[in-house]
Write a protein that holds these residues in place. Structure first.
Motif, PDB file in Angstrom:
ATOM      1  N   VAL A 174       0.844  -1.192   0.000  1.00 16.71           N
ATOM      2  CA  VAL A 174       0.000   0.000   0.000  1.00 16.71           C
ATOM      3  C   VAL A 174       0.882   1.245   0.000  1.00 16.71           C
ATOM      4  N   LEU A 175       0.722   2.085  -1.004  1.00 17.59           N
ATOM      5  CA  LEU A 175       1.450   3.336  -1.101  1.00 17.59           C
ATOM      6  C   LEU A 175       0.716   4.387  -0.284  1.00 17.59           C
ATOM      7  N   GLY A 176       1.281   4.788   0.827  1.00 21.41           N
ATOM      8  CA  GLY A 176       0.630   5.748   1.701  1.00 21.41           C
ATOM      9  C   GLY A 176       1.363   5.821   3.021  1.00 21.41           C
ATOM     10  N   ASP A 177       1.004   6.778   3.848  1.00 22.03           N
ATOM     11  CA  ASP A 177       1.669   6.933   5.136  1.00 22.03           C
ATOM     12  C   ASP A 177       0.836   6.306   6.249  1.00 22.03           C
ATOM     13  N   PHE A 178       1.524   5.895   7.291  1.00 24.43           N
ATOM     14  CA  PHE A 178       0.891   5.171   8.391  1.00 24.43           C
ATOM     15  C   PHE A 178      -0.188   5.988   9.087  1.00 24.43           C
ATOM     16  N   LEU A 179       0.043   7.275   9.290  1.00 23.85           N
ATOM     17  CA  LEU A 179      -0.931   8.095  10.006  1.00 23.85           C
ATOM     18  C   LEU A 179      -2.239   8.196   9.227  1.00 23.85           C
ATOM     19  N   SER A 180      -2.146   8.383   7.909  1.00 23.07           N
ATOM     20  CA  SER A 180      -3.355   8.438   7.078  1.00 23.07           C
ATOM     21  C   SER A 180      -4.052   7.093   7.063  1.00 23.07           C
ATOM     22  N   HIS A 226      26.685   4.506  24.179  1.00 24.55           N
ATOM     23  CA  HIS A 226      26.497   5.506  23.142  1.00 24.55           C
ATOM     24  C   HIS A 226      25.677   6.657  23.724  1.00 24.55           C
ATOM     25  N   ALA A 227      25.702   7.770  23.022  1.00 26.20           N
ATOM     26  CA  ALA A 227      24.820   8.860  23.417  1.00 26.20           C
ATOM     27  C   ALA A 227      23.387   8.369  23.357  1.00 26.20           C
ATOM     28  N   GLU A 228      22.593   8.836  24.264  1.00 27.93           N
ATOM     29  CA  GLU A 228      21.226   8.332  24.398  1.00 27.93           C
ATOM     30  C   GLU A 228      20.319   8.792  23.263  1.00 27.93           C
ATOM     31  N   PHE A 229      19.527   7.875  22.752  1.00 32.25           N
ATOM     32  CA  PHE A 229      18.556   8.182  21.707  1.00 32.25           C
ATOM     33  C   PHE A 229      17.184   8.331  22.350  1.00 32.25           C
ATOM     34  N   GLY A 230      16.535   9.474  22.096  1.00 32.84           N
ATOM     35  CA  GLY A 230      15.212   9.722  22.658  1.00 32.84           C
ATOM     36  C   GLY A 230      14.120   9.544  21.623  1.00 32.84           C
ATOM     37  N   LEU A 231      12.934   9.198  22.061  1.00 38.28           N
ATOM     38  CA  LEU A 231      11.822   8.958  21.148  1.00 38.28           C
ATOM     39  C   LEU A 231      11.403  10.209  20.384  1.00 38.28           C
ATOM     40  N   GLU A 232      11.825  11.385  20.840  1.00 40.37           N
ATOM     41  CA  GLU A 232      11.486  12.593  20.094  1.00 40.37           C
ATOM     42  C   GLU A 232      12.223  12.654  18.748  1.00 40.37           C
ATOM     43  N   SER A 233      13.256  11.827  18.579  1.00 39.79           N
ATOM     44  CA  SER A 233      14.015  11.815  17.327  1.00 39.79           C
ATOM     45  C   SER A 233      13.404  10.896  16.274  1.00 39.79           C
ATOM     46  N   ILE A 234      12.368  10.156  16.660  1.00 38.85           N
ATOM     47  CA  ILE A 234      11.662   9.271  15.719  1.00 38.85           C
ATOM     48  C   ILE A 234      10.875  10.124  14.724  1.00 38.85           C
ATOM     49  N   GLY A 235      10.724   9.621  13.498  1.00 38.12           N
ATOM     50  CA  GLY A 235       9.874  10.282  12.502  1.00 38.12           C
ATOM     51  C   GLY A 235       8.711   9.374  12.143  1.00 38.12           C
ATOM     52  N   ILE A 290       6.525  11.554  13.443  1.00 38.24           N
ATOM     53  CA  ILE A 290       6.091  12.310  14.615  1.00 38.24           C
ATOM     54  C   ILE A 290       6.818  11.735  15.824  1.00 38.24           C
ATOM     55  N   HIS A 291       6.683  12.376  16.967  1.00 36.56           N
ATOM     56  CA  HIS A 291       7.302  11.899  18.203  1.00 36.56           C
ATOM     57  C   HIS A 291       6.995  10.408  18.382  1.00 36.56           C
ATOM     58  N   GLY A 292       8.004   9.652  18.763  1.00 39.75           N
ATOM     59  CA  GLY A 292       7.839   8.208  18.903  1.00 39.75           C
ATOM     60  C   GLY A 292       6.758   7.801  19.881  1.00 39.75           C
ATOM     61  N   ARG A 293       6.526   8.623  20.894  1.00 43.40           N
ATOM     62  CA  ARG A 293       5.456   8.339  21.856  1.00 43.40           C
ATOM     63  C   ARG A 293       4.094   8.444  21.185  1.00 43.40           C
ATOM     64  N   ASP A 294       3.914   9.477  20.369  1.00 45.57           N
ATOM     65  CA  ASP A 294       2.643   9.677  19.685  1.00 45.57           C
ATOM     66  C   ASP A 294       2.428   8.618  18.600  1.00 45.57           C
ATOM     67  N   LEU A 295       3.504   8.220  17.962  1.00 44.69           N
ATOM     68  CA  LEU A 295       3.413   7.163  16.952  1.00 44.69           C
ATOM     69  C   LEU A 295       2.929   5.866  17.588  1.00 44.69           C
ATOM     70  N   PHE A 296       3.427   5.570  18.766  1.00 45.92           N
ATOM     71  CA  PHE A 296       3.011   4.377  19.494  1.00 45.92           C
ATOM     72  C   PHE A 296       1.525   4.447  19.843  1.00 45.92           C
TER      73      PHE A 296
END
Length: 335
Positions: free
Chosen positions: A185-191, A252-261, A263-269
């Protein structure tokens, strides 16, 4: 050279087909995502990718006559020797058989695919944990996980916003012989998620459009190879897992969910949990564990699985809902 009918082959054929109901007909319940508009939005992506100094040979018909309608040969280079590979992809090319064991038979990857595809053994491990009837691969890329899911699940819905990567995923799935088990399916997950919720509402859609999705697999963009540098606002922290490959500093330097695309990884979840409680979240190995646990209430367990390749920790897969041992009853909850 493989003969093409009506001059439609590879991506052109694929884009023509995705405007029609997705094959096979038994899966007509997938909500419409306005594919035509998505195609227009990404028209600029159809330009050929830049080539390295020594160009890779463009092989005609990598899939052969029988699978010609899935063939994406020519969309991207098919590298057969290291001298053809751009410098920034050299280390990934050296691991090509880890990404796809059938690489030499004609697997295709674009530049993003080279550094984002899940290694095949890791994808197989995740697929074994996610056995179900219908799984949604929300960011399928060039198809590494979707191919693995097709071997453990009845149906796979594979989403991506890039027509090129979706065509490559379809090509690779055909090479593995599982293309008939996957809806592309060609489209984005949020849609897609919004369309699915509309179809499930009392006023929306027919009964056939209210198909249950058992598991959502999230492998969103991490921001490219630079993810290992961590999030700009995050310091090194003891709550991140580290790998034996780290020789100068054991974290390693810490990776935060705000760096997810995107949208924020918390909101994506949260969007994924509106579809089903059963979510597998594929995240960088240096993701903060506290953030991972805080995605759900204290009463619910989360299981974090380390994904190793030899002595190197590659990523974390975080399982929620009925995918967690002891919470199997949640798997049967219908959204």
């Amino acid at each position: 050279m493989v003969k093409r009918k009506n001059n439609i082959g590879g991506l052109s054929r694929f884009l023509a087909e995705v405007k029609q109901p997705v094959e096979p007909s038994s899966q007509s319940g997938t909500p419409s995502l306005g594919v035509a508009s998505v195609e227009t939005e990404h028209r600029d992506e159809l330009a050929p990718e830049s080539r390295p100094g020594k160009k890779a040979k463009i092989h005609s018909g990598l899939l052969g006559e029988a699978l010609a309608k899935y063939d994406a040969t020519g969309l991207v280079p098919f590298y057969t020797e290291a001298s053809q590979v751009p410098e920034q992809l050299q280390k990934y090319y050296s691991q090509r058989e880890r990404y796809f064991s059938l690489y030499s038979s004609g697997c295709l990857l674009d530049e993003e695919g080279w550094y984002s595809v899940t290694p095949e053994r890791v994808a197989d491990q995740i697929a074994d944990r996610c056995r179900c009837d219908v799984i949604l691969d929300a960011f399928c890329g060039v198809g590494g996980n979707a191919i693995a899911f097709a071997r453990t699940c009845e149906r796979v819905i594979a989403l991506d916003v890039s027509p090129i990567r979706l065509a490559l995923a379809r090509h690779n799935a055909a090479l593995y012989g599982v293309q008939d088990r996957i809806e592309f399916v060609l489209g984005d997950f949020l849609s897609f998620a919004r369309s699915l919720q509309t179809a499930r509402s009392p006023e929306g859609g027919t009964q056939s459009s209210k198909r249950k999705i058992d598991v959502v697999f999230l492998s969103p963009p991490w921001g490219g190879p630079s993810y290992i540098a961590g999030s700009p606002t995050k310091p090194r922290a003891a709550t991140t897992l580290s790998s034996p490959e780290d020789t100068t500093n054991n974290a390693h330097a810490e990776f935060g969910l705000e760096s997810i695309g995107p949208i924020h990884g918390r909101d994506l979840f949260k969007v994924a949990r509106e579809i089903t409680k059963n979510v597998a979240y594929f995240l960088p190995r240096n993701t903060n564990l506290e953030e991972i646990s805080q995605l759900v209430s204290p009463e619910e367990k989360v299981e974090v699985e380390e994904e190793w390749m030899g002595s190197k920790l590659k990523a974390l897969t975080c399982y929620y809902g009925g995918l967690v041992a002891g919470q199997e009853a949640m798997f049967e909850e219908v959204r």
